[in-house]
Design a protein around this motif. Sequence first.
Motif, mmCIF file in Angstrom:
data_model
loop_
_atom_site.group_PDB
_atom_site.id
_atom_site.type_symbol
_atom_site.label_atom_id
_atom_site.label_comp_id
_atom_site.label_asym_id
_atom_site.label_seq_id
_atom_site.Cartn_x
_atom_site.Cartn_y
_atom_site.Cartn_z
ATOM 1 N N VAL A 1 0.821 -1.215 0.000
ATOM 2 C CA VAL A 1 0.000 0.000 0.000
ATOM 3 C C VAL A 1 0.851 1.259 0.000
ATOM 4 C CG1 VAL A 1 -2.019 -1.043 1.086
ATOM 5 C CG2 VAL A 1 -0.178 -0.104 2.529
ATOM 6 N N GLY A 2 2.168 1.108 -0.052
ATOM 7 C CA GLY A 2 3.005 2.305 -0.116
ATOM 8 C C GLY A 2 4.417 2.065 0.351
ATOM 9 N N LEU A 3 5.202 3.132 0.299
ATOM 10 C CA LEU A 3 6.605 3.120 0.698
ATOM 11 C C LEU A 3 6.868 4.329 1.585
ATOM 12 C CD1 LEU A 3 9.657 2.268 0.396
ATOM 13 C CD2 LEU A 3 9.708 3.736 -1.640
ATOM 14 N N TYR A 4 7.497 4.103 2.734
ATOM 15 C CA TYR A 4 7.974 5.197 3.583
ATOM 16 C C TYR A 4 9.490 5.090 3.610
ATOM 17 C CZ TYR A 4 8.829 8.298 7.495
ATOM 18 O OH TYR A 4 9.289 9.334 8.273
ATOM 19 N N ASP A 5 10.185 6.124 3.140
ATOM 20 C CA ASP A 5 11.628 6.018 2.916
ATOM 21 C C ASP A 5 12.442 7.002 3.738
ATOM 22 O OD1 ASP A 5 10.990 8.381 1.687
ATOM 23 O OD2 ASP A 5 12.049 7.948 -0.177
ATOM 24 N N ASN A 6 11.994 7.295 4.946
ATOM 25 C CA ASN A 6 12.726 8.259 5.773
ATOM 26 C C ASN A 6 13.235 7.640 7.072
ATOM 27 O OD1 ASN A 6 13.822 10.845 6.260
ATOM 28 N ND2 ASN A 6 12.082 11.385 7.574
ATOM 29 N N ALA A 7 13.475 6.339 7.071
ATOM 30 C CA ALA A 7 14.070 5.718 8.259
ATOM 31 C C ALA A 7 15.402 6.389 8.552
ATOM 32 C CB ALA A 7 14.267 4.228 8.027
ATOM 33 N N THR A 8 15.664 6.637 9.846
ATOM 34 C CA THR A 8 16.798 7.473 10.242
ATOM 35 C C THR A 8 17.565 6.821 11.385
ATOM 36 O OG1 THR A 8 15.525 9.444 9.612
ATOM 37 C CG2 THR A 8 17.433 9.795 11.046
ATOM 38 N N MET A 9 18.887 6.980 11.360
ATOM 39 C CA MET A 9 19.747 6.395 12.379
ATOM 40 C C MET A 9 19.327 6.819 13.783
ATOM 41 S SD MET A 9 23.937 6.543 12.400
ATOM 42 C CE MET A 9 23.971 8.338 12.516
ATOM 43 N N HIS A 10 19.376 5.863 14.712
ATOM 44 C CA HIS A 10 19.059 6.051 16.128
ATOM 45 C C HIS A 10 17.562 6.233 16.391
ATOM 46 C CE1 HIS A 10 23.319 6.151 16.730
ATOM 47 N NE2 HIS A 10 23.479 7.329 16.163
ATOM 48 N N THR A 11 16.720 6.024 15.378
ATOM 49 C CA THR A 11 15.262 6.016 15.527
ATOM 50 C C THR A 11 14.734 7.237 16.293
ATOM 51 O OG1 THR A 11 15.510 3.607 15.699
ATOM 52 C CG2 THR A 11 13.304 4.475 15.986
ATOM 53 N N PRO A 12 14.863 8.425 15.720
ATOM 54 C CA PRO A 12 14.305 9.624 16.377
ATOM 55 C C PRO A 12 12.782 9.517 16.496
ATOM 56 C CG PRO A 12 15.745 10.203 14.526
ATOM 57 C CD PRO A 12 15.492 8.742 14.436
ATOM 58 N N VAL A 13 12.234 9.948 17.607
ATOM 59 C CA VAL A 13 10.796 9.793 17.831
ATOM 60 C C VAL A 13 9.986 10.620 16.842
ATOM 61 C CG1 VAL A 13 11.035 9.152 20.259
ATOM 62 C CG2 VAL A 13 10.816 11.570 19.634
ATOM 63 N N GLU A 14 10.524 11.740 16.357
ATOM 64 C CA GLU A 14 9.763 12.550 15.419
ATOM 65 C C GLU A 14 9.601 11.840 14.070
ATOM 66 O OE1 GLU A 14 14.030 14.242 15.589
ATOM 67 O OE2 GLU A 14 12.493 13.484 16.994
ATOM 68 N N VAL A 15 10.596 11.050 13.684
ATOM 69 C CA VAL A 15 10.467 10.257 12.456
ATOM 70 C C VAL A 15 9.421 9.165 12.651
ATOM 71 C CG1 VAL A 15 11.673 8.686 10.883
ATOM 72 C CG2 VAL A 15 12.808 10.757 11.686
ATOM 73 N N THR A 16 9.423 8.549 13.817
ATOM 74 C CA THR A 16 8.421 7.528 14.104
ATOM 75 C C THR A 16 7.009 8.113 14.022
ATOM 76 O OG1 THR A 16 9.956 6.311 15.527
ATOM 77 C CG2 THR A 16 7.603 5.873 15.817
ATOM 78 N N ARG A 17 6.813 9.301 14.569
ATOM 79 C CA ARG A 17 5.486 9.934 14.510
ATOM 80 C C ARG A 17 5.051 10.143 13.063
ATOM 81 N NH1 ARG A 17 7.793 13.738 18.359
ATOM 82 N NH2 ARG A 17 7.434 12.986 20.486
ATOM 83 N N GLU A 18 5.972 10.594 12.238
ATOM 84 C CA GLU A 18 5.664 10.812 10.822
ATOM 85 C C GLU A 18 5.294 9.497 10.149
ATOM 86 O OE1 GLU A 18 8.013 13.603 7.989
ATOM 87 O OE2 GLU A 18 8.811 11.575 7.655
ATOM 88 N N ALA A 19 6.050 8.449 10.441
ATOM 89 C CA ALA A 19 5.771 7.146 9.841
ATOM 90 C C ALA A 19 4.432 6.586 10.311
ATOM 91 C CB ALA A 19 6.896 6.163 10.169
ATOM 92 N N LEU A 20 4.104 6.803 11.581
ATOM 93 C CA LEU A 20 2.822 6.322 12.102
ATOM 94 C C LEU A 20 1.649 7.002 11.395
ATOM 95 C CD1 LEU A 20 3.674 6.165 15.905
ATOM 96 C CD2 LEU A 20 3.028 4.207 14.459
ATOM 97 N N ALA A 21 1.823 8.261 11.051
ATOM 98 C CA ALA A 21 0.768 8.964 10.314
ATOM 99 C C ALA A 21 0.575 8.338 8.931
ATOM 100 C CB ALA A 21 1.119 10.443 10.183
ATOM 101 N N VAL A 22 1.662 7.915 8.312
ATOM 102 C CA VAL A 22 1.559 7.244 7.018
ATOM 103 C C VAL A 22 0.888 5.884 7.168
ATOM 104 C CG1 VAL A 22 2.879 6.284 5.085
ATOM 105 C CG2 VAL A 22 3.570 8.459 6.104
ATOM 106 N N VAL A 23 1.268 5.145 8.205
ATOM 107 C CA VAL A 23 0.629 3.846 8.470
ATOM 108 C C VAL A 23 -0.882 3.997 8.549
ATOM 109 C CG1 VAL A 23 0.314 2.068 10.248
ATOM 110 C CG2 VAL A 23 2.619 2.794 9.604
ATOM 111 N N GLU A 24 -1.306 5.004 9.278
ATOM 112 C CA GLU A 24 -2.747 5.225 9.446
ATOM 113 C C GLU A 24 -3.409 5.660 8.140
ATOM 114 O OE1 GLU A 24 -5.859 7.713 12.327
ATOM 115 O OE2 GLU A 24 -3.682 7.954 12.551
#
Length: 351
Positions: free
Chosen positions: A59-82
């Motif tokens: 259903v898509g591609l999220y291509d902004n995975a970032t070293m050390h897993t910053p929480v702000e990147v996770t929030r952005e990815a969760l919005a895409v998941v939803e």
Amino acid sequence: MQPFVYNALPSRVVFGFGTLAQVAEEVRALGCSKALVLTTPQQRASGEALVRQLGDLAVGLYDNATMHTPVEVTREALAVVESVGADCVVALGGGSTIGLGKAIALHTDLPQVVIPTTYAGSEATPIIGQTENGLKTTQRTLKVLPEVIIYDVDLTLSLPAQMTVTSGMNAIAHAVEALYSKDANPLISMLAEQGIAAIGRALPRIHANPEDREARSDALFGAWACGVCLGAVGMSIHHKLCHTLGGSFDLPHAETHTVVLPHAVAYNTDAAPEAMARIARALGAETAARGIFDLAAKHGAPIRLADIGMKEADISRAVEIACSSPYWNPRPIEPAAIRQLLDNAFSGTRP
């Protein structure tokens, strides 16, 4: 035989050559049909190819995975998941991408299919590290353990030689600390020694010929074995220091493990003689610390914190952070001795 406790981790492993072709089958076996593919920006093209391969299952591609897993990147990815209604994630890449998949699972319980392209080993652990406000914290929970790991040796053939060495050293660190963990047990100790030996014999061959398929296979097996070790037992001073240096000073993950590991091992040498004997034997070395240092140094990996972005002025702060909430360690955590450890790592002194 001494008494011990061992908790086996529930995950499925598919290992071999060309196994990327089985991703769709594994997604269906999980009962899923809306996979969100995850990559870093650098691996976007590989992610797009995987989306095409999955067809209607993606259903898509999220291509902004970032070293050390910053929480702000996770929030952005969760919005895409939803927004896309994903019912699983497929993480293609190294520790950054795998970490993002875990972070999504932590918040959503979505199943994960993980396809490692480095030797990070995170895919085999129920451990997640996340960075927020300049501090990296970790937690252990089965919610983040991937349901399926697909190891495709072919995907590692193009991994550059130096990245191969640092990634392999990162994996070795997992097994090293498992050997002197307070939770150490005979099963994990045997696997740890086997994993260290597999990577130790593979790295020189890959450095000489990056397309050596047998050596690549050994290295990837070793990465899995070392990851399983980290997932089954606890972490100690080496991982605490690396989490501090990465999360608070933004040092590169694998390179930091590579530089710090021989000095952390030297710190614990007298407190864990049996573990040190196993490490030295696995590497065919005089001592554990020197064997690890030489494996990195002889194959083009960095050996000084000064060369990977650390400032000497920040060492005192790193000591303070690492010692403020230390992980269990076989030798007591002594700030002055930790300062000496980091000084040695900063200058690249052979143990």
